[in-house]
Design a protein around this motif. Structure first.
Motif, PDB file in Angstrom:
ATOM      1  N   GLU A 222      -9.919  -7.230  95.683  1.00  0.00           N
ATOM      2  CA  GLU A 222      -9.583  -8.615  96.019  1.00  0.00           C
ATOM      3  C   GLU A 222      -8.473  -9.228  95.157  1.00  0.00           C
ATOM      4  N   ALA A 223      -8.309  -8.773  93.941  1.00  0.00           N
ATOM      5  CA  ALA A 223      -7.307  -9.375  93.064  1.00  0.00           C
ATOM      6  C   ALA A 223      -5.921  -8.787  93.361  1.00  0.00           C
ATOM      7  N   PRO A 224      -4.907  -9.635  93.484  1.00  0.00           N
ATOM      8  CA  PRO A 224      -3.564  -9.143  93.829  1.00  0.00           C
ATOM      9  C   PRO A 224      -2.844  -8.495  92.644  1.00  0.00           C
ATOM     10  N   PHE A 225      -3.094  -7.209  92.489  1.00  0.00           N
ATOM     11  CA  PHE A 225      -2.395  -6.374  91.507  1.00  0.00           C
ATOM     12  C   PHE A 225      -1.744  -5.220  92.256  1.00  0.00           C
ATOM     13  N   TRP A 226      -0.601  -4.776  91.780  1.00  0.00           N
ATOM     14  CA  TRP A 226       0.077  -3.611  92.337  1.00  0.00           C
ATOM     15  C   TRP A 226       0.303  -2.633  91.206  1.00  0.00           C
ATOM     16  N   LYS A 227       0.072  -1.340  91.495  1.00  0.00           N
ATOM     17  CA  LYS A 227       0.155  -0.300  90.462  1.00  0.00           C
ATOM     18  C   LYS A 227       1.177   0.758  90.863  1.00  0.00           C
ATOM     19  N   LYS A 228       2.007   1.113  89.899  1.00  0.00           N
ATOM     20  CA  LYS A 228       2.992   2.176  90.109  1.00  0.00           C
ATOM     21  C   LYS A 228       2.809   3.219  89.007  1.00  0.00           C
ATOM     22  N   GLU A 229       2.607   4.469  89.418  1.00  0.00           N
ATOM     23  CA  GLU A 229       2.470   5.582  88.469  1.00  0.00           C
ATOM     24  C   GLU A 229       3.805   6.304  88.327  1.00  0.00           C
ATOM     25  N   VAL A 230       4.056   6.737  87.103  1.00  0.00           N
ATOM     26  CA  VAL A 230       5.199   7.615  86.851  1.00  0.00           C
ATOM     27  C   VAL A 230       4.631   8.980  86.510  1.00  0.00           C
ATOM     28  N   THR A 231       5.026   9.990  87.298  1.00  0.00           N
ATOM     29  CA  THR A 231       4.579  11.369  87.113  1.00  0.00           C
ATOM     30  C   THR A 231       5.813  12.248  86.931  1.00  0.00           C
ATOM     31  N   PRO A 232       5.643  13.526  86.599  1.00  0.00           N
ATOM     32  CA  PRO A 232       6.811  14.415  86.503  1.00  0.00           C
ATOM     33  C   PRO A 232       7.614  14.502  87.811  1.00  0.00           C
ATOM     34  N   GLU A 233       6.952  14.207  88.926  1.00  0.00           N
ATOM     35  CA  GLU A 233       7.626  14.242  90.227  1.00  0.00           C
ATOM     36  C   GLU A 233       8.333  12.937  90.561  1.00  0.00           C
ATOM     37  N   GLY A 234       8.157  11.912  89.740  1.00  0.00           N
ATOM     38  CA  GLY A 234       8.791  10.618  89.983  1.00  0.00           C
ATOM     39  C   GLY A 234       7.776   9.496  90.012  1.00  0.00           C
ATOM     40  N   ALA A 235       8.248   8.312  90.402  1.00  0.00           N
ATOM     41  CA  ALA A 235       7.394   7.127  90.449  1.00  0.00           C
ATOM     42  C   ALA A 235       6.889   6.898  91.863  1.00  0.00           C
ATOM     43  N   LYS A 236       5.659   6.380  91.960  1.00  0.00           N
ATOM     44  CA  LYS A 236       5.110   6.048  93.278  1.00  0.00           C
ATOM     45  C   LYS A 236       4.142   4.879  93.145  1.00  0.00           C
ATOM     46  N   TRP A 237       4.196   3.991  94.146  1.00  0.00           N
ATOM     47  CA  TRP A 237       3.239   2.896  94.219  1.00  0.00           C
ATOM     48  C   TRP A 237       1.925   3.447  94.758  1.00  0.00           C
ATOM     49  N   LEU A 238       0.833   2.990  94.187  1.00  0.00           N
ATOM     50  CA  LEU A 238      -0.483   3.484  94.585  1.00  0.00           C
ATOM     51  C   LEU A 238      -1.062   2.670  95.728  1.00  0.00           C
ATOM     52  N   ASP A 239      -1.671   3.365  96.654  1.00  0.00           N
ATOM     53  CA  ASP A 239      -2.371   2.730  97.763  1.00  0.00           C
ATOM     54  C   ASP A 239      -3.788   2.395  97.324  1.00  0.00           C
ATOM     55  N   GLU A 240      -4.412   1.481  98.063  1.00  0.00           N
ATOM     56  CA  GLU A 240      -5.811   1.188  97.809  1.00  0.00           C
ATOM     57  C   GLU A 240      -6.640   2.427  98.104  1.00  0.00           C
ATOM     58  N   ARG A 241      -7.739   2.581  97.391  1.00  0.00           N
ATOM     59  CA  ARG A 241      -8.627   3.731  97.592  1.00  0.00           C
ATOM     60  C   ARG A 241      -9.789   3.347  98.497  1.00  0.00           C
ATOM     61  N   ALA A 242     -10.127   4.252  99.376  1.00  0.00           N
ATOM     62  CA  ALA A 242     -11.291   4.035 100.243  1.00  0.00           C
ATOM     63  C   ALA A 242     -12.556   3.874  99.404  1.00  0.00           C
ATOM     64  N   SER A 243     -12.645   4.594  98.291  1.00  0.00           N
ATOM     65  CA  SER A 243     -13.834   4.516  97.441  1.00  0.00           C
ATOM     66  C   SER A 243     -14.001   3.123  96.826  1.00  0.00           C
ATOM     67  N   ASP A 244     -12.889   2.429  96.549  1.00  0.00           N
ATOM     68  CA  ASP A 244     -12.980   1.060  96.027  1.00  0.00           C
ATOM     69  C   ASP A 244     -13.534   0.114  97.086  1.00  0.00           C
ATOM     70  N   HIS A 245     -13.101   0.299  98.320  1.00  0.00           N
ATOM     71  CA  HIS A 245     -13.614  -0.549  99.404  1.00  0.00           C
ATOM     72  C   HIS A 245     -15.089  -0.242  99.681  1.00  0.00           C
ATOM     73  N   ALA A 246     -15.466   1.007  99.591  1.00  0.00           N
ATOM     74  CA  ALA A 246     -16.864   1.383  99.788  1.00  0.00           C
ATOM     75  C   ALA A 246     -17.739   0.758  98.707  1.00  0.00           C
ATOM     76  N   ALA A 247     -17.261   0.762  97.468  1.00  0.00           N
ATOM     77  CA  ALA A 247     -18.017   0.158  96.367  1.00  0.00           C
ATOM     78  C   ALA A 247     -18.193  -1.346  96.607  1.00  0.00           C
ATOM     79  N   ARG A 248     -17.163  -1.988  97.089  1.00  0.00           N
ATOM     80  CA  ARG A 248     -17.234  -3.418  97.367  1.00  0.00           C
ATOM     81  C   ARG A 248     -18.207  -3.711  98.510  1.00  0.00           C
ATOM     82  N   GLU A 249     -18.184  -2.889  99.523  1.00  0.00           N
ATOM     83  CA  GLU A 249     -19.012  -3.113 100.710  1.00  0.00           C
ATOM     84  C   GLU A 249     -20.511  -3.068 100.413  1.00  0.00           C
TER      85      GLU A 249
END
Length: 149
Positions: A119-146
């Motif tokens: 519910e909180a508006p945060f955006w996360k970007k990971e930097v890996t050896p392959e480059g940077a990518k924005w992270l999508d929401e996880r189904a497991s987080d929504h399941a925990a909330r439900e």
């Protein structure tokens, strides 16, 4: 209730003691500290950047804590969430709940984290050896909330 979004690190012991001492009638203090992983989905993480929507994020976090107060008998709660670029093992989030009894404190703490993740508006970007990518929401987080429905 206190909600803070900040770049600075926090001291779990100091924050816990400060909140605990405000409530001598408390029988339970429950906390959760989240930190940056060094691996995600099998990839090494060099850093995690967290961005937020100033003003809206704090209101969202405060509303989540208020919902927890309405569901359980808690005296108070503290949420600190960091933003900016953080290395692996850096602390990201702290939730502390103070209550008369452990059951209410554990449930409220877990509820706050489950709702914060979706519910909180945060955006996360990971930097890996392959480059940077924005992270999508996880189904497991929504399941925990439900499960709180």
């Amino acid at each position: 209730m206190m909600v803070r979004v900040q770049q600075e690190d926090f001291d779990v012991g100091v924050e816990t003691t400060r909140l605990r001492l405000q409530y001598p009638q408390a029988g339970a203090v429950v906390s959760f500290t989240g930190q940056v992983r060094d691996l995600n989905d099998g990839q090494s993480i060099a850093s995690l950047t967290l961005e937020h929507y100033p003003g809206m994020t704090e209101k969202s976090l405060a509303a989540i804590v208020e919902q927890a107060k309405q569901r359980w008998h808690i005296f108070d709660a503290l949420v600190i969430h960091r933003i900016g670029t953080l290395p692996p093992q850096a602390q990201i989030v702290l939730v502390i709940v103070v209550s008369a009894h452990r059951g209410d404190a554990f449930a409220a703490c877990e509820f706050i984290m489950d709702y914060l993740k979706t519910e909180a508006p945060f955006w996360k970007k990971e930097v890996t050896p392959e480059g940077a990518k924005w992270l999508d929401e996880r189904a497991s987080d929504h399941a925990a909330r439900e499960r709180w429905q």
